[in-house]
Design a protein around this motif. Sequence first.
Motif, PDB file in Angstrom:
ATOM      1  N   ARG A 163      -5.226  47.432  10.033  1.00 23.43           N
ATOM      2  CA  ARG A 163      -4.322  47.365   9.274  1.00 23.43           C
ATOM      3  C   ARG A 163      -3.761  48.749   8.904  1.00 23.43           C
ATOM      4  O   ARG A 163      -3.164  48.751   7.664  1.00 23.43           O
ATOM      5  CB  ARG A 163      -5.248  46.933   7.840  1.00 23.43           C
ATOM      6  CG  ARG A 163      -5.856  45.480   8.187  1.00 23.43           C
ATOM      7  CD  ARG A 163      -6.720  45.068   6.870  1.00 23.43           C
ATOM      8  NE  ARG A 163      -7.929  45.746   7.107  1.00 23.43           N
ATOM      9  CZ  ARG A 163      -8.993  45.700   6.291  1.00 23.43           C
ATOM     10  NH1 ARG A 163      -8.791  45.342   5.034  1.00 23.43           N
ATOM     11  NH2 ARG A 163     -10.106  46.271   6.431  1.00 23.43           N
ATOM     12  N   ASP A 165      -2.526  46.192  14.450  1.00 21.67           N
ATOM     13  CA  ASP A 165      -2.726  44.887  13.570  1.00 21.67           C
ATOM     14  C   ASP A 165      -4.069  44.721  13.015  1.00 21.67           C
ATOM     15  O   ASP A 165      -4.255  44.321  12.044  1.00 21.67           O
ATOM     16  CB  ASP A 165      -2.484  43.750  14.323  1.00 21.67           C
ATOM     17  CG  ASP A 165      -2.056  42.628  13.537  1.00 21.67           C
ATOM     18  OD1 ASP A 165      -1.389  42.791  12.366  1.00 21.67           O
ATOM     19  OD2 ASP A 165      -2.167  41.291  13.758  1.00 21.67           O
ATOM     20  N   ASP A 171      -0.377  50.356   8.583  1.00 17.38           N
ATOM     21  CA  ASP A 171       0.970  49.971   8.686  1.00 17.38           C
ATOM     22  C   ASP A 171       1.825  50.557   9.900  1.00 17.38           C
ATOM     23  O   ASP A 171       1.652  51.770   9.927  1.00 17.38           O
ATOM     24  CB  ASP A 171       1.585  50.115   7.204  1.00 17.38           C
ATOM     25  CG  ASP A 171       2.884  49.268   6.984  1.00 17.38           C
ATOM     26  OD1 ASP A 171       3.067  48.434   7.807  1.00 17.38           O
ATOM     27  OD2 ASP A 171       3.411  49.511   5.775  1.00 17.38           O
ATOM     28  N   LYS A 178      10.032  46.403  15.024  1.00 18.77           N
ATOM     29  CA  LYS A 178       8.969  45.751  13.983  1.00 18.77           C
ATOM     30  C   LYS A 178       9.269  46.911  12.685  1.00 18.77           C
ATOM     31  O   LYS A 178       9.157  48.124  12.991  1.00 18.77           O
ATOM     32  CB  LYS A 178       7.573  45.669  14.262  1.00 18.77           C
ATOM     33  CG  LYS A 178       6.811  45.326  13.223  1.00 18.77           C
ATOM     34  CD  LYS A 178       5.336  45.493  13.468  1.00 18.77           C
ATOM     35  CE  LYS A 178       4.378  45.221  12.195  1.00 18.77           C
ATOM     36  NZ  LYS A 178       4.750  46.225  10.981  1.00 18.77           N
ATOM     37  N   GLU A 223       6.721  44.487   7.686  1.00 16.22           N
ATOM     38  CA  GLU A 223       6.832  43.074   8.339  1.00 16.22           C
ATOM     39  C   GLU A 223       5.606  42.966   8.942  1.00 16.22           C
ATOM     40  O   GLU A 223       4.930  43.730   9.792  1.00 16.22           O
ATOM     41  CB  GLU A 223       7.945  43.324   9.335  1.00 16.22           C
ATOM     42  CG  GLU A 223       8.318  42.130  10.083  1.00 16.22           C
ATOM     43  CD  GLU A 223       9.387  42.511  11.051  1.00 16.22           C
ATOM     44  OE1 GLU A 223       9.971  43.591  11.112  1.00 16.22           O
ATOM     45  OE2 GLU A 223       9.722  41.516  11.702  1.00 16.22           O
ATOM     46  N   PRO A 224       4.989  41.489   8.869  1.00 17.10           N
ATOM     47  CA  PRO A 224       3.824  41.390   9.674  1.00 17.10           C
ATOM     48  C   PRO A 224       4.086  41.257  11.188  1.00 17.10           C
ATOM     49  O   PRO A 224       5.164  40.875  11.492  1.00 17.10           O
ATOM     50  CB  PRO A 224       3.382  39.796   9.197  1.00 17.10           C
ATOM     51  CG  PRO A 224       4.621  39.351   8.617  1.00 17.10           C
ATOM     52  CD  PRO A 224       5.676  40.305   8.151  1.00 17.10           C
ATOM     53  N   TYR A 225       2.935  41.591  11.784  1.00 16.47           N
ATOM     54  CA  TYR A 225       3.068  41.498  13.313  1.00 16.47           C
ATOM     55  C   TYR A 225       3.099  40.004  13.750  1.00 16.47           C
ATOM     56  O   TYR A 225       2.220  39.395  13.246  1.00 16.47           O
ATOM     57  CB  TYR A 225       1.642  42.284  13.903  1.00 16.47           C
ATOM     58  CG  TYR A 225       2.103  42.232  15.459  1.00 16.47           C
ATOM     59  CD1 TYR A 225       2.906  42.951  16.237  1.00 16.47           C
ATOM     60  CD2 TYR A 225       0.959  41.873  16.211  1.00 16.47           C
ATOM     61  CE1 TYR A 225       3.160  43.027  17.513  1.00 16.47           C
ATOM     62  CE2 TYR A 225       0.957  41.747  17.662  1.00 16.47           C
ATOM     63  CZ  TYR A 225       2.161  42.289  18.165  1.00 16.47           C
ATOM     64  OH  TYR A 225       2.188  42.427  19.511  1.00 16.47           O
ATOM     65  N   SER A 226       4.110  39.565  14.470  1.00 11.89           N
ATOM     66  CA  SER A 226       4.245  38.079  14.611  1.00 11.89           C
ATOM     67  C   SER A 226       4.655  37.753  15.895  1.00 11.89           C
ATOM     68  O   SER A 226       5.149  38.906  16.639  1.00 11.89           O
ATOM     69  CB  SER A 226       5.187  37.414  13.645  1.00 11.89           C
ATOM     70  OG  SER A 226       6.402  37.867  13.587  1.00 11.89           O
TER      71      SER A 226
END
Lengths: 609, 258
Positions: free
Chosen positions: A459, A456, A461, A481, A485-488
């Motif tokens: 950056r 993350d 991907d 994931k 898709e953002p890492y959340s």
Amino acid sequence: MEEFIGKIWDRWLTRQVTSDFTSASVNLTDLQAELTLYYRALGGAPGKTLEPADARKVRLRRTGMQRVAGSHQRFALPWQDDRSVRLPASLAVFSSPRLNTSLYYWLVAMAARLPQVSNWFRDNQQAALALTSSYPGLNRQYKELVAELMALRPPVDDIPEDLRRRELAVAQALREPGLLADLPSSAFDCFPVWLWLYPQPPTLFSVPVATTGSGPELEAGERSSEQQTLQQRKQAQRIDDEHETDGLLVFLPDSLMSWTEQINLDRCQDDDSDDDFEQIANDIDLITVSRQRKATAAKVKFDLDLPAAENDELCLGPGIRLPEWHYRKGRLRPDVCLLQPLLADEAEPVSLPAHLRQTSEEVRRKFALVGLGNTRLRGQPDGQDLDLDAWIDEYSKPLRDTARQNFFLDQRKTHRDFCCLILADLSLSTEGYVSDDCQVIDVIRDSLMVLAEGLDQTRDDFAIYGFSSVRNSHVRYQLMKNFGEPYSDRVRGRIARIKPGFYTRMGAAIRQSSRILERQPQAHRVLLLVSDGKPNDLDQYEGRYGIEDTRQAIIEARQLGITPYCVTVDECGHDYLPYLFGRDGFAVVSDPTQLPRVLPRIYLNVSTH
Amino acid sequence: MNSQSYYQIQNDEYEIFQHAVQHRLPVLIKGPTGCGKTRFVEYMAEQLERPLYTVSCHDDLTAADLLGRHLIGPDGTYWQDGPLTRAAREGGICYLDEIIEARKDTTVALHSLSDHRRTVHLERTGETLTAHEDFMLVVSYNPSYQNLIKGLKPSTRQRFVAMSFGYPEASVEASIIAHESGIDEASAGQLVKLATDIRRLTDIDLTAAVSTRLLIYAGKMLKSGCPARKACLYCVIEPLTDEPTTRQSLLRLVDAHF
């Protein structure tokens, strides 16, 4: 007291009849890596592994003492089949460890030269002749081994004529390989010829009697230390249980007296946890397994072991058909596997667990140093442009150092054009324990989270998937994931929910991952496989078939411009991983508990230079 | 330049190279380490009687290293041609060995020189240089070498006449070793047999294959009386691997051969 006397008697008797030099014994495990490499170098099939051979029954003419001691009935003889080369787990044939080691090497050379034994007497001689004539060093080694072995062969003076002729023929064939064509017939087998390979039992085939960690027979929660059951494979045969009995199979009443002769118990359905099974299985020569594996108990256990798929995950579509490599046919069989993408859509979002915070911080700091874009370096001894400021500074000094000419500007481009798909093995073997309170799956879960934190930061991907399988019809491919898709916390929630289950059909998972990676625009695409063991499944995928299919899937990935890399906690990984991923394509983490810390470091090593 | 370069032609590489020269086309040679790429280029340069500018590419090789840069002399700054510019200006073969090792932005500098334009623009001097008619660009790399960061861009690759080199056939390799090291053909043949076995491990247990060059080294040592085991250990095994297990296993293999 009785027991004490018994022990002494047993020790004395064993010492009287043993023909082994136990003090000079050499173990296969100590030499396995070297021998595997030697085998490959001499032209042995690279997909085969080396395994300990099981003890096979040999009809020897035994002395009275040997009969009393019950010895010289079973020997672990060297042989091979399509899957692996079987060598004795230890060799104590000669009086020096050097010679026993030399014998291992000779047997491996024979195995490379003689993949199949159809005529035991003739083929072995031909192979020995071919080896000794093309390898001068092996010729010397062979001569030495034969000379030593001759001194150890049983005397031929007072034995029946037919056996004597046989013994003499073997001795001559050893001394002058290629000279004799036929072995005289005899009612007895001759004493094991340790320099020769034995044929594969024609009517028997080998099946694992105990899984080493990922079978459905494995009870949930069973510790990995307890899983080291039978290291060696047993001779086995399958029979059709036409009577469909639940307990005893085809059984002969007279064999009830002794289980060492025949034991027709249907172990498939035996839920009893008798500790002696392992011992008994060890002692039995031939294990018979019923073909009737539609046993209800096994099926029920299956579901109990595993999270029911429909309850926890959303199936994405009807499934994806994927090919599989059949190494014997040398071609891809299209649409053999059905892969089911799954999504744990109801996973609760979770934040980073407290115990990972410190490690994640460290990893984030390390990853922050990577990929900072263009860097302009001033005052360099070399570079594309002149650094006029540096030049003027130097020239304005009253005393100039003419040796130093750091007057250049250099520009380093450190932009990263990377993407990475992390593919985690979620098979049931990950349920094994790596420490008292930590399972492999915990370590994998933690590692995924920590690595994701780092990625993350860079950056790069990345995507995270997990896989497991039940035969080719159900390869589970779990999305944690996706790319883009953002890492959340939601992703963390999905990672937190991963559970071990089923088997390891690696090829299908790698092929699907390659398809996903292929669509990524980045120049450098990495497929990072996090695993704990060999490819394996319930069907033919166990053994060489799985290894060859996985290798093919990796070759296909490379052809698509993807770089596969494997990180494993399997200590035996050195045996098969070089063949799958190449010398530099894998890392074995010897202490699994360190995986969360080590995995990000490995990723950085792989992705930076 | 060494006027005695020995090179054994194996396939049609000589003929193809000659055609490329005739049409002023750049040449790309792919092949494993030590299979004779550099020797071939040296040999061709001698045959064509053209100067050879060899650049061994590395991590930090910049466009300036190839094209040239301003330097500071006693009278101020002056421009110094790099090897590529010099070859283009004066005529000659510029050979970029292991080009895959060079930084990607560097290889882009070759584009205009390697296509029909045959020009190079020197940004810092404002000069656009048209290559001499005897200028030729030759690059080489080892395709089995895997690196995530590096790799030749397709746009660069597709400007070259490309040839694949492999290790020579056993008999040819034995005669090369015998010629280069002075040992007899039988011993050279034994070295080649050993190499054939070791090469089976390439990309599985070994990163790189054993090169003809290393076998020549071993041959030279054998010639001067070094025992075969030692010659193979120090000239073949040690340069190939650092792994104790692999080393041990290869040593056993040497014992089998000699």
